[in-house]
Structure formats: C-alpha cells, structure tokens
Design an enzyme around this catalytic site. Structure first.
Site, short mmCIF file in Angstrom:
data_model
loop_
_atom_site.label_atom_id
_atom_site.label_comp_id
_atom_site.label_asym_id
_atom_site.label_seq_id
_atom_site.Cartn_x
_atom_site.Cartn_y
_atom_site.Cartn_z
N TYR A 33 65.62 23.90 56.84
CA TYR A 33 66.10 22.51 56.78
C TYR A 33 65.63 21.83 55.50
CZ TYR A 33 66.50 17.53 57.77
OH TYR A 33 66.79 16.20 57.69
N SER A 84 66.50 14.13 52.51
CA SER A 84 65.31 13.93 53.33
C SER A 84 64.09 13.90 52.43
CB SER A 84 65.17 15.08 54.34
OG SER A 84 63.89 15.12 54.93
#
Length: 274
Positions: A157, A144
């Site tokens: 995350y 990400s």
C-alpha cells in the site's frame, strides 16, 4: 481558477471511490462550488446516498470496479458520453495491514490495479482529452503520508502511494504553465472505513492524535486544487512527520512507523472496497 456556477460554463468532475470516506466528502465539496458530478464506485446503494447529499448540481452515477483490468477505459467512455470532464479526482484505493506474505496474490493484484494502474489509465484519458484545451483542467490524486517512507505491514500500500506521489508531482511539473494542473494530496489517518477494511492495528496515541475527518481532508484537497498546488499534506502533525522523516535513516523511519501503527488485527476482513 474557481469553478463557475453559470449553467453555460459549469464544470463537471469525475470522482472515483465516491461511495464513502474522502471521495464522498470531496463530492460534497465540489457540489457546494456548483460543480456537476459523475460519481463512481462498486456499490450503487452507497453512491445513491452520496448523490442525494450533493444538492444543487447534476449528479450522475456510473458503477465500476476499478480493481479489474480495462475498467478504467470503460468508465471513461461511459462518463464522457454525458459531456466533457474538467476535474478528475482519483480517490479510489484500498490497503491492508498485514505482512506481505500473509495475503493472497489476488488481493495484491487488485491493489496494484486499483491504486496504480487504473489511476494512471484514467489520468491518461483525462490528459489526452485536454491536450489542445485552453480551459482550466484539474487532476487530484489521493496518495498518503505513507508515500514518504516504507511502512512495514503496509508494504505494498505505502509503495503504491509513493508511486502516486512521484507520478503526480512529475505530471504537475510537466504541465507547469498550461491550463492543466495536477495536485497530489497525502492524508494521514482519516476517519473512514479504510481502517476496519484494512484490518488496522492497535494504533498508538500519535496515530490517533493526527487522525483527521474526511471532511477536513476533502476541504484541503479542493482548496489545494483551486490554488494549483503540487503536493499537500493535510494536518499540522502530518506535515511535521512528513518533513521530519527526511532527517531519519530509512531503516529507523521504518521502525518508527511500526511502533506508531501497532500490530495488525488477528483477522483480515474480506475485501469489500468502495
């Protein structure tokens, strides 16, 4: 290093988190290249729908919950029972948009297991299987843009994706000059069910402007894989932000992320996963 469409040399890929979003789009990209598929996720009905959209190749389905300990090894054994795997797509993962202390430990433990531990376990199985192989082998790990900085309200995350990025880049360098290639993809916001499932915030115009389709990310991922790229950030705006963050202090970058992502929603949905 393009996949062959010959029935004798056709390659075979394992795609995790294949029931929707980026995973499903990658499965269709690979099918268009003539790559046979093993699709895995928790929801059989969703996997069946994705399998039906992958025309012209053999598609197998293995349901698995990679958020559970030892699930990765069981998945690998079930997968290779049908033949060797030449391409591993580690896409399965989830996140939540909340303060760390507002979420129960069970969800955090599952996130760590799914985003990191199972990814490493499957990667180890794949690498061990190709130690003596002279044929091309490819790993694609989905990280990400959050891997480039700390992200308040997505602390765990983003940290898990920083792990995936660093792990993938090190493996790529370890295997430079060998038939095994490791590519890390760092998407920004993507039009998938991830945001609703994470209890995403009231995103700013910057976040919305940089959002890409799952198909866009999947195409970039497979193109990068075939070219043996180390790390790719799909989308011009995302590239600029990941490059630019190095010129900011880490504290300021964290504050910018808070402004860009907005505030969490009032209620965090129950964990469903893919």
């Amino acid at each position: 290093m393009s996949p062959s469409t010959s029935t004798d040399t056709r390659r075979r890929a394992l795609v995790t988190g294949a029931s929707g979003g980026i995973g499903a789009a990658i499965a269709r990209e690979l099918a268009a290249l003539g790559v046979d598929l093993v699709l895995t996720a928790r929801r059989r009905d969703a996997l069946d729908a994705v399998a039906a959209s992958c025309e012209g190749v053999k598609v197998e389905i293995v349901t698995a919950d990679l958020g559970k300990p030892d699930a990765a090894r069981a998945l690998w054994e079930a997968t290779i029972a049908g033949g060797p795997i030449d391409i591993l797509i580690n896409n399965a993962g989830f996140g939540y948009f909340r303060r760390f202390d507002e979420v129960d430990w069970a969800r955090d433990a599952e996130l760590i297991q799914l985003n990191m531990t199972s990814l490493v376990a499957l990667t180890r199985c794949f690498v061990d299987a190709h130690k003596t192989s002279t044929q091309p082998a490819n790993i694609v790990n989905i990280a990400s843009t959050g891997a480039y900085q700390s992200v308040p309200n997505m602390a765990l995350y983003a940290a898990s994706k920083a792990f995936v990025r660093n792990f993938s880049e090190a493996l790529h360098d370890e295997h430079r000059g060998t038939p095994l290639s490791v590519t890390c993809i760092c998407p920004g916001g993507t039009e998938t069910a991830f945001h609703a499932a994470s209890g995403g915030g009231d995103y700013s115009w910057i976040a919305n402007a940089s959002t890409k389709s799952a198909e866009f990310v999947a195409h970039a991922a497979i193109r990068a894989m075939l070219r043996g790229k180390r790390t790719v950030v799909p989308g011009f705006f995302n590239k600029v932000s990941c490059f630019g963050v190095r010129f900011l202090t880490r504290r300021f970058a964290s504050r910018v992320a808070t402004q860009v992502l907005g505030k969490p929603r009032f209620e965090l949905p129950a964990r469903r996963g893919i």
